[in-house]
Design a protein around this motif. Structure first.
Motif, PDB file in Angstrom:
ATOM      1  N   GLU A 293     -19.085 -46.273  12.363  1.00 14.90           N
ATOM      2  CA  GLU A 293     -19.728 -46.538  13.663  1.00 14.90           C
ATOM      3  C   GLU A 293     -18.722 -46.966  14.732  1.00 14.90           C
ATOM      4  OE1 GLU A 293     -23.227 -46.617  14.520  1.00 14.90           O
ATOM      5  OE2 GLU A 293     -23.828 -45.792  12.586  1.00 14.90           O
ATOM      6  N   ASN A 294     -17.609 -47.576  14.343  1.00 15.28           N
ATOM      7  CA  ASN A 294     -16.607 -48.030  15.317  1.00 15.28           C
ATOM      8  C   ASN A 294     -15.847 -46.870  15.942  1.00 15.28           C
ATOM      9  OD1 ASN A 294     -17.241 -50.734  14.949  1.00 15.28           O
ATOM     10  ND2 ASN A 294     -15.805 -50.939  13.236  1.00 15.28           N
TER      11      ASN A 294
ATOM     12  N   LYS B  44     -16.530 -40.361  15.511  1.00 18.69           N
ATOM     13  CA  LYS B  44     -17.242 -41.481  14.916  1.00 18.69           C
ATOM     14  C   LYS B  44     -18.431 -40.961  14.135  1.00 18.69           C
ATOM     15  CE  LYS B  44     -20.196 -44.018  17.240  1.00 18.69           C
ATOM     16  NZ  LYS B  44     -20.804 -44.986  18.115  1.00 18.69           N
TER      17      LYS B  44
END
Length: 183
Positions: free
Chosen positions: A16-17, A82
Motif C-alpha cells: 500500500e505504501n 503500489k
C-alpha cells in the motif's frame, strides 16, 4: 523499461505504501475506464496492469490532452507502483503516471461489409446490419461517475445514439464524424 509482470511483482512487494522509484512500462491499452483521469488498463505479453491515472509529460491531465492515446494504442508510461486493495497498479492519487510516448494503432475494418446510410435509413434497419453513418456530435452521454458512454449523432434526416465509450472519449460536441457500426 520493465514488463508488466515485473511491475506487478514490484507493486505487490511495495504494498500500500508504494515505490519511491518510478518505473517505465510499455503496453497496449485494453480499456480507458475513466477518460477524465486517464485511468486505464494496459497489457503486454506478460499480463495486464491497472493505471490509476495519467497525464502528459508537460503536466496536461488526460481529459485536457488535445491528442491522447486510446484503446488499442501502444503507450509508454512512467510512474510509481503500489498495491491497492490487493490490485497492483501504477500511479497514486497524488502521483499520476506520465505518458512518455504513445503510438496510435489503426484498427483495420473491411468497409466493403458496410452500407453507407443516412441516420433516418439506419433507424429503419434490422438489428445486426453493418452501416456507415456521418453526422455531427450533438451531445456526449455519461454513466457511472461522469464516464463518457456514447454520443448523440445527428444529420439532416434524424438523430441516433451511438453507444461507444471509446468514441465518446475521442470527440467533442460539434465534431463531424463518420462511424462504421452495427445497428
Amino acid at each position: 523499461h520493465i514488463t508488466i509482470a515485473e511491475a506487478q511483482s514490484l507493486a505487490q512487494a511495495a504494498g500500500e505504501n508504494g515505490t519511491t522509484e518510478q518505473y517505465t512500462i510499455v503496453g497496449t491499452i485494453v480499456t480507458v475506464s475513466n477518460a477524465m483521469y486517464g485511468e486505464m488498463t494496459i497489457a503486454d505479453e506478460t499480463g495486464e496492469l491497472y493505471i490509476y491515472g495519467s497525464m502528459s509529460a508537460d503536466g496536461t491531465y488526460y481529459d485536457s490532452m488535445t491528442e491522447k492515446p486510446v484503446k488499442g494504442d501502444i503507450v509508454v508510461l512512467k510512474g510509481v507502483l503500489k498495491t491497492y486493495s490487493g490490485t497492483p497498479q501504477m500511479a497514486t492519487k497524488n502521483q499520476k503516471a506520465i505518458i512518455v510516448d504513445w503510438q496510435h494503432v489503426e484498427v483495420e475494418i473491411d468497409l466493403t461489409q458496410y452500407t453507407t446510410c443516412t441516420i433516418a435509413q439506419v433507424r429503419d434497419l434490422e438489428k445486426g446490419e453493418k452501416v456507415i453513418i456521418s453526422g455531427v456530435v450533438a451531445a456526449i452521454t455519461y454513466a457511472n461517475g461522469q464516464i463518457p458512454s456514447g454520443v448523440i449523432l445527428v444529420d439532416n434526416t434524424s438523430s441516433i445514439y451511438v453507444y461507444s465509450g471509446d468514441i465518446a472519449q475521442q470527440v467533442s460536441v460539434g465534431n463531424e464524424i463518420e462511424v462504421a457500426a452495427t445497428r
